[in-house]
Design a protein around this motif. Structure first.
Motif, PDB file in Angstrom:
ATOM      1  N   GLN B  50       0.851  -1.205   0.000  1.00 38.03           N
ATOM      2  CA  GLN B  50       0.000   0.000   0.000  1.00 38.03           C
ATOM      3  C   GLN B  50       0.881   1.247   0.000  1.00 38.03           C
ATOM      4  O   GLN B  50       1.783   1.374   0.837  1.00 38.03           O
ATOM      5  CB  GLN B  50      -0.917  -0.019   1.246  1.00 38.03           C
ATOM      6  CG  GLN B  50      -2.013   1.035   1.203  1.00 38.03           C
ATOM      7  CD  GLN B  50      -2.980   0.837   0.066  1.00 38.03           C
ATOM      8  OE1 GLN B  50      -3.287  -0.291  -0.320  1.00 38.03           O
ATOM      9  NE2 GLN B  50      -3.446   1.936  -0.516  1.00 38.03           N
ATOM     10  N   GLY B  54      -1.756   4.403  -3.769  1.00 37.23           N
ATOM     11  CA  GLY B  54      -2.594   3.201  -3.915  1.00 37.23           C
ATOM     12  C   GLY B  54      -1.746   1.943  -3.842  1.00 37.23           C
ATOM     13  O   GLY B  54      -0.548   1.991  -3.558  1.00 37.23           O
ATOM     14  N   ALA B  55      -2.349   0.795  -4.106  1.00 37.41           N
ATOM     15  CA  ALA B  55      -1.609  -0.477  -4.020  1.00 37.41           C
ATOM     16  C   ALA B  55      -0.635  -0.565  -5.174  1.00 37.41           C
ATOM     17  O   ALA B  55      -0.983  -0.302  -6.318  1.00 37.41           O
ATOM     18  CB  ALA B  55      -2.589  -1.647  -4.066  1.00 37.41           C
TER      19      ALA B  55
END
Lengths: 309, 473
Positions: B50, B54-55
Motif C-alpha cells: 500500500q 494506492g496499491a
C-alpha cells in the motif's frame, strides 16, 4: 486417452513397434522357409514332447522293418527247404511201399539205391545255410562241422549213422533266436531243437529203410513205412507252422508300413505350419512394418522448429 | 517514485523470464535423457504494498521450479523393472539351456521310407535320437548276433549316447559356472549403485538444507539409480519425516524381517553371494530375493538347472542299472556288465572297460545265434521302468524335455505380459513428465517475447529518467 504426448513417446513407441514387427516378421519368415511351426521345445512344449516320441517310434518301425525282412528271408528259405524234404519223405514212403512183400518181387536193388540217394539229398538239405548260417541248427548258426553230421562205411562209403550237432531243447542254456518284427510282435524264424531232432529221426529211418531193403527185411520195411508217414506228418505240421509265421510276417510288414505313414501324418499335423496362413500373416506384418516406418518418419520430422524463421 | 518502482519491477521481470528461458533450454538439452523429468518454472507475483498512490505490485518472481514426477508411477515402474529383470535373466539362461540340451526338430530331414536306416528316417539329433538309436542297435544285433559289424555299430551308437550325456552335462556345468560369474559381477554392480545412491543422497541433503526440494536433477539421478538397482534386486524405499527426508532402502531377509541396506548417505553393509549354497546375504543376514536379475539367476541355478541335471542323472543311472541287469543277470562279476556300474551320472556314464565287439555276449550260451541277452536289452525300450516312475526311457526323456520347454514358454509368456504393462506405465510417465519439443519451443518464445517486452520497458523508463534529469540540469 492420452492427454499429452512428449517427443520421446513418439520415438519410443516407434522403436517398440518396429522391434515387435521385426520379431514377428522374422518368426513368420522362419515358419515359411522351414514349413515348421515348432523347432525348439519352448515353441510348443506338449507338441514337441509328442513329436519327439513319434520320431523315435518312426525309427523303431524302420528297425522292425529291417528285422522283418531278415526274418522273412529266413522263413522262406526254411519253408522251401522243408517242402523239398517233404517231397523226399513222400518218395521214401512210395519206395517203402514198393519194397513191401506182395507188391513187387523184383530185384529191390534200385529201390535201395534210390533210398540211398534220398538220404544223401536229405542230409544235404538239412545242412542248408542262409548267409552262412545253418537253417536247421537252432542257435548254433556256426558249427565247425555240419548241423547233421554223418559217418560212412569205409568199404562202401554209404552213410551208416547220422548225428545232430545243433541246439537241443535238452541243452542247459537252450534258447531260440527271436526277432522283433513289429510293436509287441516277436517271431522265431528258425526251427526249434525238437523239430530238428525229428528231422534226425527221419534220416535214421531212411538209413534203416535202405538197410532193410538191402536185407529184404519186409517186417522192418513195413514198420518203417509207418515211421515215414509219421515223419511226413511232422514235416507237414512244421510247414503249417511256418505258414503261420509267414502270415505273421505279412501282417507285420503291412502294419509297419501303415504305422510309418500314420506317424508321418501325425508329426506333420503337430509341426507343420499352414503355409497359406503364414504367408498372409507375413504380408500383413510387412505392410504394418512399412506403414510404421513411413508414418513414423513423417511425424518425427515435423516440429515447431520447422516453421520458425 | 513510481518510475523507479516500475524500473525495479521490469528488472525483476527480466531475471524471471531469463530464468524461464534457462528452464526451457535445460528441458530441451535433456530431451533424450530418459531419466530426466521435465522442469516447470512457476511464475508468481511477489505481492503488493500500500502506497499513498494506492496499491503497488512488488513485481514477479519464480515461485518454484518443479519437476513433473509422479511417485506412484515411479514406484510401479520400479516394481515392474524388478519383475522384468528377473524374468529377462531367466529367459536368457533358459534359452542357453534349451540349446545346451540339443533337442530340435528339422523336418527337412524327416522324410523317408521304411527301407531307410532307422537313424536316417527320423532326422532327429540329440539325446532322444541317440537313445533310440542304441535300442534299435540292440534289436539289430538280436536279429544277427554273430555279425561283428552289427556288434561294432551297436557299441559305437552306445558310445555316441554316452558322449552326448557327457557333453550335455559339461554344458550345464559350464552354464552354472557362467551364471555364478554373472551373479558375482551383478553383486559388484549392486555395491557400486548403493555407493552411488549414498553419494547422491549426501549431495541432495547438502543442497536442500538451504532450499528444500531444489535438487531436481539430483533427484532424477537418484531415481535412475534406484531403477538401475531394481534391475538387480528387489527392495523397498521409504523416507523419514525430517525437513530434508532421508531415504531408507531395505531388502527382505529370509526370516521375513527387513534388512536396512542404505540409510541416507550411509551404506549399511555389503552384499555377498555364496556360490555353493546359491544364497545372498547382506552383512551376514541371508536375503530372500523376489525380483531383479539376481533373483532370476538364483531361480535358474536352484530350480531348473538342478532339476534338469537331476533328471538326466536319474535317466543315466536307470539306463546303466536296467541294461546291466538284462545283460548280466547274475551280477556276480561286474566286469561282465555292459555299462560301468559305478558310473551312474550323466557326466560319467560309460561302457564297461574292456567290452568289445568280439567279447560282447548276445546270448546266455556261446551259440552263435543265441540272442536272449541282447533281446532283453532291446525290449527295455518299451518296458516301464520303476526307477523312472513307471514310464519308459523315451517317455521320461520326452517329459523332461517338454518340462524344460514348458518352463521357458511360461517365462516368455510372463515376460511378455509384464512388458506390456511396463510399456504402458513408462509411456504414461513419459507423457506426464517427458519433454515435448513443441511445448518447450513455445515456452522459449513466450519467455523471449516477455523478456524483450520488459527490456523495452526498461529502455523507455531509462529514457524518461534521462529526460527528467535533463530538465533539472
Amino acid at each position: 486417452m492420452e492427454t499429452r504426448i512428449s517427443t520421446n513417446t513418439f520415438t519410443n513407441n516407434l522403436k517398440q513397434r518396429i522391434s515387435d514387427l521385426s520379431i514377428q516378421q522374422y518368426g513368420l519368415l522362419q515358419q515359411a522357409s522351414t514349413n515348421q511351426r515348432i523347432e525348439y521345445p519352448s515353441d510348443d512344449p506338449a507338441a514337441f514332447g509328442h513329436v519327439s516320441l513319434l520320431r523315435a517310434e518312426k525309427s523303431d518301425v524302420a528297425q522292425y522293418n529291417r528285422n522283418v525282412d531278415q526274418a522273412d528271408a529266413i522263413v522262406n528259405n526254411v519253408y522251401n527247404t522243408l517242402r523239398e524234404l517233404n517231397d523226399r519223405t513222400l518218395r521214401a514212403q512210395e519206395l517203402a511201399e514198393a519194397s513191401s512183400p506182395g507188391f513187387n518181387d523184383n530185384d529191390l536193388d534200385p529201390y535201395a539205391k534210390e533210398v540211398k540217394e534220398i538220404l544223401e539229398q536229405s542230409v544235404s538239405l538239412l545242412n542248408s545255410k542262409y548267409l552262412g548260417n545253418f537253417l536247421f541248427a537252432g542257435t548254433k548258426l556256426e558249427l565247425t562241422g555240419n548241423a547233421f553230421s554223418v559217418s560212412r562205411s569205409v568199404l562202401t562209403g554209404e552213410i551208416v549213422s547220422v548225428a545232430y550237432a545243433g541246439a537241443k531243447s535238452s541243452d542247459v542254456d537252450y534258447s531260440e533266436q527271436t526277432f522283433t518284427i513289429a510293436e509287441a510282435t516277436d517271431i522265431r524264424p528258425y526251427t526249434s531243437g525238437d523239430t530238428n531232432e525229428q528231422f534226425l529221426t527221419f534220416l535214421r529211418h531212411l538209413i534203416s529203410l535202405r538197410d532193410a531193403i538191402n536185407a529184404k527185411d519186409t517186417t522192418t520195411i513195413r514198420s518203417l513205412k509207418q515211421n515215414l508217414i509219421g515223419d511226413s506228418n511232422n514235416i507237414v505240421g512244421e510247414l503249417g507252422a511256418i505258414g503261420a509265421k509267414q502270415a505273421t510276417i505279412e501282417v507285420a510288414q503291412s502294419q509297419n508300413k501303415e504305422r510309418f505313414l500314420n506317424i508321418d501324418r501325425l508329426v506333420s499335423s503337430e509341426t507343420d505350419a499352414d503355409l497359406a496362413q503364414t504367408i498372409v500373416a507375413l504380408t500383413q506384418a510387412q505392410s504394418a512394418y512399412q506403414a510404421a516406418l513411413q508414418t513414423g518418419t513423417m511425424v518425427m520430422n515435423t516440429t515447431l522448429l520447422n516453421y520458425l524463421r | 517514485m513510481a518510475l523507479y518502482t516500475t524500473l525495479t519491477s521490469a528488472a525483476q521481470a527480466l531475471n524471471v523470464h531469463s530464468r524461464c528461458i534457462d528452464v526451457a533450454s535445460n528441458n530441451l538439452a535433456n530431451l533424450n535423457n530418459p531419466a530426466y523429468s521435465k522442469q516447470v518454472a512457476y511464475v508468481t507475483t511477489v505481492g503488493s504494498v500500500q502506497t499513498p498512490d494506492g496499491a503497488q505490485s512488488l513485481g514477479i518472481q519464480i515461485g518454484a521450479i518443479q519437476h513433473l514426477r509422479d511417485d506412484m508411477l515411479d514406484t510401479r515402474i520400479m516394481d515392474g523393472k524388478m519383475d522384468l529383470a528377473s524374468l529377462k535373466a531367466q529367459q536368457f539362461y533358459y534359452k542357453q539351456l534349451e540349446l545346451d540340451l540339443g533337442e530340435s526338430i528339422d523336418r527337412t530331414k524327416d522324410n523317408g521310407t521304411t527301407s531307410m536306416s532307422p537313424d536316417a528316417v527320423s532326422g532327429a539329433s540329440g539325446l532322444m535320437a541317440s537313445m533310440s538309436s542304441m535300442f534299435n542297435a540292440f534289436s539289430e544285433v538280436a536279429s544277427a548276433p554273430n555279425e561283428q559289424t552289427k556288434r561294432s555299430q551297436m557299441l559305437s551308437k552306445t558310445a555316441v549316447l554316452t558322449n552326448r550325456f557327457h557333453a550335455i552335462d559339461q554344458r550345464l556345468d559350464s552354464l552354472g559356472d557362467g551364471i555364478n560369474q554373472r551373479i558375482s559381477n551383478d553383486v559388484t554392480s549392486v555395491t557400486n549403485i548403493l555407493d552411488q545412491l549414498a553419494t547422491t543422497n549426501l549431495q541432495i541433503s547438502t543442497i536442500e538444507a538451504v532450499n528444500p526440494g531444489s535438487a531436481l536433477d539430483l533427484r532424477d539421478l537418484r531415481q535412475k539409480a534406484l531403477e538401475d538397482l531394481a534391475g538387480y534386486m528387489d527392495f523397498e524405499v521409504a523416507y523419514t519425516d525430517d525437513t530434508v527426508p532421508q531415504m531408507i532402502l531395505t531388502a527382505q531377509a529370509s526370516t521375513g524381517s527387513s534388512v536396512t541396506m542404505l540409510r541416507g548417505r550411509d551404506v549399511a553393509g555389503t552384499l555377498t553371494y555364496d556360490e555353493t549354497a546359491h544364497t545372498f546375504a547382506f552383512s551376514g543376514t541371508t536375503l530372500s530375493l523376489a525380483g531383479g536379475s539376481l533373483h532370476g539367476s538364483q531361480q535358474v541355478l536352484t530350480t531348473t538347472l538342478v532339476s534338469l541335471s537331476s533328471s538326466l542323472d536319474t535317466l543315466a543311472a536307470n539306463l546303466v542299472t536296467e541294461i546291466n541287469a538284462a545283460y548280466n543277470p547274475a551280477q556276480t562279476d561286474p566286469t561282465l556288465n555292459f555299462f560301468d556300474a559305478t558310473a551312474l551320472t550323466s557326466g560319467t556314464i560309460t561302457l564297461q572297460s574292456g567290452l568289445t565287439a568280439s567279447n560282447f555276449r548276445p546270448g546266455s550260451s556261446t551259440n552263435a545265434g543265441a540272442d536272449d541277452l541282447v533281446k532283453a536289452m532291446a525290449d527295455l525300450k518299451s518296458t516301464n521302468i520303476s526307477g523312472l516312475g513307471n514310464t519308459t526311457f523315451g517317455k521320461y526323456l520326452s517329459n523332461t524335455i517338454a518340462s524344460v520347454g514348458g518352463t521357458i514358454a511360461k517365462t516368455n509368456s510372463a515376460y511378455d505380459d509384464i512388458q506390456k504393462s511396463q510399456n504402458s506405465y513408462e509411456r504414461q510417465r513419459d507423457n506426464y513428465g517427458g519433454v515435448s519439443i513443441n511445448e518447450e519451443v513455445t515456452n522459449l518464445m513466450t519467455a523471449q517475447m516477455a523478456f524483450q517486452a520488459n527490456a523495452r520497458v526498461v529502455n523507455i523508463i531509462s529514457e524518461m529518467l534521462k529526460d527528467l534529469i535533463g530538465m533539472v540540469g
